[in-house]
Design a protein around this motif. Structure first.
Motif, PDB file in Angstrom:
ATOM      1  N   LEU A  49       0.836  -1.189   0.000  1.00 17.64           N
ATOM      2  CA  LEU A  49       0.000   0.000   0.000  1.00 17.64           C
ATOM      3  C   LEU A  49       0.881   1.253   0.000  1.00 17.64           C
ATOM      4  CD1 LEU A  49      -3.059   0.635   0.172  1.00 17.64           C
ATOM      5  CD2 LEU A  49      -2.789   0.777   2.637  1.00 17.64           C
ATOM      6  N   GLU A  50       1.953   1.218   0.768  1.00 18.87           N
ATOM      7  CA  GLU A  50       2.868   2.353   0.852  1.00 18.87           C
ATOM      8  C   GLU A  50       3.545   2.621  -0.490  1.00 18.87           C
ATOM      9  OE1 GLU A  50       2.831  -0.202   3.111  1.00 18.87           O
ATOM     10  OE2 GLU A  50       1.820   0.936   4.680  1.00 18.87           O
ATOM     11  N   LEU A  64      -9.807   3.912  -2.553  1.00 18.20           N
ATOM     12  CA  LEU A  64     -10.290   3.805  -1.178  1.00 18.20           C
ATOM     13  C   LEU A  64     -11.563   4.621  -0.914  1.00 18.20           C
ATOM     14  CD1 LEU A  64      -6.860   4.000   0.690  1.00 18.20           C
ATOM     15  CD2 LEU A  64      -8.279   1.964   0.346  1.00 18.20           C
ATOM     16  N   THR A  65     -11.901   5.535  -1.812  1.00 14.48           N
ATOM     17  CA  THR A  65     -13.056   6.407  -1.567  1.00 14.48           C
ATOM     18  C   THR A  65     -14.148   6.302  -2.633  1.00 14.48           C
ATOM     19  OG1 THR A  65     -11.949   8.267  -2.681  1.00 14.48           O
ATOM     20  CG2 THR A  65     -11.674   8.085  -0.279  1.00 14.48           C
ATOM     21  N   ASP A  66     -13.821   5.822  -3.811  1.00  9.61           N
ATOM     22  CA  ASP A  66     -14.798   5.731  -4.903  1.00  9.61           C
ATOM     23  C   ASP A  66     -14.988   4.264  -5.263  1.00  9.61           C
ATOM     24  OD1 ASP A  66     -16.250   5.693  -7.254  1.00  9.61           O
ATOM     25  OD2 ASP A  66     -14.860   6.984  -8.372  1.00  9.61           O
ATOM     26  N   GLY A  74      -7.256  -3.571 -13.021  1.00 13.70           N
ATOM     27  CA  GLY A  74      -7.935  -4.350 -11.986  1.00 13.70           C
ATOM     28  C   GLY A  74      -9.435  -4.121 -11.971  1.00 13.70           C
ATOM     29  N   GLU A  75     -10.052  -4.489 -10.854  1.00 12.24           N
ATOM     30  CA  GLU A  75     -11.497  -4.336 -10.725  1.00 12.24           C
ATOM     31  C   GLU A  75     -11.839  -3.410  -9.563  1.00 12.24           C
ATOM     32  OE1 GLU A  75     -13.748  -7.939  -9.688  1.00 12.24           O
ATOM     33  OE2 GLU A  75     -12.048  -8.603  -8.495  1.00 12.24           O
ATOM     34  N   SER A  76     -12.963  -2.749  -9.686  1.00 10.50           N
ATOM     35  CA  SER A  76     -13.421  -1.837  -8.641  1.00 10.50           C
ATOM     36  C   SER A  76     -14.062  -2.615  -7.501  1.00 10.50           C
ATOM     37  CB  SER A  76     -14.447  -0.864  -9.229  1.00 10.50           C
ATOM     38  OG  SER A  76     -15.629  -1.568  -9.579  1.00 10.50           O
ATOM     39  N   ALA A 118     -19.933   1.906   0.915  1.00 17.14           N
ATOM     40  CA  ALA A 118     -18.935   2.526   1.792  1.00 17.14           C
ATOM     41  C   ALA A 118     -18.608   1.645   2.999  1.00 17.14           C
ATOM     42  CB  ALA A 118     -19.433   3.892   2.252  1.00 17.14           C
ATOM     43  N   ALA A 119     -19.506   0.740   3.372  1.00 14.95           N
ATOM     44  CA  ALA A 119     -19.257  -0.148   4.514  1.00 14.95           C
ATOM     45  C   ALA A 119     -18.133  -1.142   4.222  1.00 14.95           C
ATOM     46  CB  ALA A 119     -20.527  -0.910   4.885  1.00 14.95           C
ATOM     47  N   PHE A 120     -17.838  -1.387   2.966  1.00 18.30           N
ATOM     48  CA  PHE A 120     -16.804  -2.359   2.574  1.00 18.30           C
ATOM     49  C   PHE A 120     -15.497  -2.123   3.334  1.00 18.30           C
ATOM     50  CE2 PHE A 120     -13.180  -3.560  -0.037  1.00 18.30           C
ATOM     51  CZ  PHE A 120     -13.474  -4.864  -0.374  1.00 18.30           C
ATOM     52  N   TRP A 121     -15.010  -0.895   3.345  1.00 23.55           N
ATOM     53  CA  TRP A 121     -13.718  -0.589   3.962  1.00 23.55           C
ATOM     54  C   TRP A 121     -13.794  -0.541   5.487  1.00 23.55           C
ATOM     55  CZ3 TRP A 121      -9.863  -1.561   1.119  1.00 23.55           C
ATOM     56  CH2 TRP A 121      -9.926  -1.362  -0.252  1.00 23.55           C
ATOM     57  N   ARG A 122     -14.978  -0.626   6.050  1.00 22.70           N
ATOM     58  CA  ARG A 122     -15.140  -0.516   7.499  1.00 22.70           C
ATOM     59  C   ARG A 122     -15.330  -1.866   8.175  1.00 22.70           C
ATOM     60  NH1 ARG A 122     -18.600   4.698   8.632  1.00 22.70           N
ATOM     61  NH2 ARG A 122     -17.093   4.926  10.290  1.00 22.70           N
ATOM     62  N   LEU A 123     -15.247  -2.939   7.401  1.00 23.62           N
ATOM     63  CA  LEU A 123     -15.395  -4.288   7.947  1.00 23.62           C
ATOM     64  C   LEU A 123     -14.013  -4.914   8.133  1.00 23.62           C
ATOM     65  CD1 LEU A 123     -18.286  -5.502   5.612  1.00 23.62           C
ATOM     66  CD2 LEU A 123     -18.479  -4.843   8.020  1.00 23.62           C
TER      67      LEU A 123
END
Length: 154
Positions: A49-50, A64-66, A74-76, A118-123
């Motif tokens: 990621l870095e 990470l936001t859209d 790749g895929e969204s 948006a919940a995807f990144w919060r799990l």
């Protein structure tokens, strides 16, 4: 007529060396469940990621936001959720067990519970824990994860 129950046990395997180093993997296959293969991160595969943030911070931020943004080649997140959802929707009645990546568990939960993308990144999904989804006629329920060794053997 009552529809038959589908039970899906999604097990997250122990972290491999690449994951411990924080590297994006290649879309890891899921034998017997093609739609549950890992996410395709395209040209970011094998990088941390870095590293991606240092080279193309705007691309990483967009990913990470859209949920509609796809990494180069790749895929969204939207596409991942749709692919995983199609696989879940097509499962035959009975019990299914698949060893999948963290992103696949996230996508399955977002799809099954009809959560906002948006919940995807919060799990958070822990290694060696099992997430169980049960459903019939397109209505899913979630049993929040538990250690794999506590999974009933079927």
């Amino acid at each position: 007529m009552k529809s038959q129950l589908v039970r899906v046990h999604l097990a997250r395997p122990p972290l491999d060396t690449a994951a411990r180093q924080g590297r994006f993997g290649h879309a890891r296959p899921c034998p017997g469940y093609e739609g549950l293969r890992g996410p395709d991160v395209g040209q970011w595969a094998g990088r941390t990621l870095e590293e991606v943030a240092a080279e193309t911070p705007q691309d990483l931020h967009a990913w990470l936001t859209d949920p509609g943004y796809a990494p180069p080649g790749g895929e969204s997140v939207d596409a991942l959720i749709a692919r995983v959802g199609a696989e879940l929707a097509g499962l035959a009645p009975g019990t299914h067990r698949a060893e999948v990546e963290q992103a696949v568990v996230r996508a399955a939960v977002v799809y099954a519970l009809e959560l906002p993308t948006a919940a995807f990144w919060r799990l958070d999904v822990r290694p060696q824990w099992v997430t169980t989804l049960t459903g019939r006629a397109g209505r899913w329920n979630l049993l929040v994860g538990r250690p794999e060794d506590e999974l009933p053997h079927t």
